[in-house]
Motif scaffolding. Sequence first.
Motif, short mmCIF file in Angstrom:
data_model
loop_
_atom_site.label_atom_id
_atom_site.label_comp_id
_atom_site.label_asym_id
_atom_site.label_seq_id
_atom_site.Cartn_x
_atom_site.Cartn_y
_atom_site.Cartn_z
N TRP A 62 -72.18 -68.55 5.81
CA TRP A 62 -70.59 -67.80 6.06
C TRP A 62 -70.82 -66.26 6.26
CZ3 TRP A 62 -65.79 -69.58 6.80
CH2 TRP A 62 -65.86 -71.27 6.93
N ALA A 65 -65.28 -69.78 -1.11
CA ALA A 65 -66.59 -68.93 -1.30
C ALA A 65 -67.31 -68.97 -2.54
CB ALA A 65 -66.25 -67.65 -0.70
N THR A 66 -66.40 -68.64 -3.42
CA THR A 66 -66.93 -68.85 -5.05
C THR A 66 -66.37 -69.89 -6.08
OG1 THR A 66 -64.99 -67.47 -5.43
CG2 THR A 66 -67.11 -66.28 -4.75
N GLY A 81 -67.23 -65.18 7.42
CA GLY A 81 -66.48 -64.97 6.22
C GLY A 81 -66.07 -63.74 6.27
N TRP A 112 -70.14 -64.17 -0.04
CA TRP A 112 -70.24 -65.29 0.70
C TRP A 112 -71.31 -65.92 0.48
CZ3 TRP A 112 -65.71 -66.60 2.89
CH2 TRP A 112 -64.91 -65.53 3.05
N ARG A 120 -61.60 -67.02 -1.09
CA ARG A 120 -62.27 -66.66 -2.21
C ARG A 120 -62.64 -68.01 -2.90
NH1 ARG A 120 -59.47 -61.89 -3.76
NH2 ARG A 120 -57.78 -63.43 -4.45
#
Length: 291
Positions: free
Chosen positions: A102, A156-157, A106, A98, A153
């Motif tokens: 977050w 976050a990424t 998260g 995360w 996901r």
Amino acid sequence: MVLLFVLGATIGSFLNVVVFRLPRGESLVHPRSRCLSCGHALGVLDLFPVLSYLFSRGRCRYCQRGFSARYMLVEAFTGLACVASWYVFVELRMGIAWPGGWMTLGPALQGALAFIATCALIVVFFIDLDHYIIPDETVIIIACVGLAMDGLRLFATGPGEMVSFAEPVSLSSEMVIHLPKSLVGMAVGAGVLLAIAVVAERVFKKPSMGGGDIKLAGAMGAVLGPGYGFGVYFLLAVFLGAIVGVVAMALGKRGRREYMPFGPMMAVAGVAMLYAGNVITPAVVARFLIP
Ligand SMILES: [Zn+2]
């Protein structure tokens, strides 16, 4: 952790109601649960998870008829799953890396989603065991969890987590297409089981896999993605089915040709992959899939 267990066990108590009423087409909230033997409406004391069963030694307080221990086990398992959801995703921080800001919300969101999918899989396990069906409601919930996990996901990424195809559109240029892992996983999961079902039906001259199994595989594909995650999941479910089948036959509980539902195996394998997929997948791939 005690509070999380009680919360989970209370939800487990509701899952028992879902397992009983959903296949019968009854309302999930009304009327209140009754003793199946004497018909007495169960009070708050009787509905308190796990403890009420232990204190009443598994008997109805009004007619003394014994309840199946299964109700208590479902409550206890759901309670443990609730604790595990918090421990694995918030405490151990398994799963998504995360970004700053977050770090609390998260992992908690991811744990909550894993718990929701687990609840649906518990319902799948028992309804398929009892009635040989997998309700669409459970499949839809699991698929939505897969889409939501994928959304988290991606958030976050970034888009690196998508599946990319390069499709030539002319002799000198190609178009790169990005698709979310959950959607590709859904297609791969359902596709693999559909292919197996079609081939098996030709070979064995009778249907071996239901439409529910195929839909559930699609939903689990959305959760696990199209790669090794789903492959290992499917192998695990088949392996479980083989062990249970052989043991049941050895104990004389089941004939050679008798139908054995696949949903419970997919449910157990699914729960294992939700909480320990990042340990199981590399171990299985290194041992069995890569020579
Ligand atoms: Zn009773």
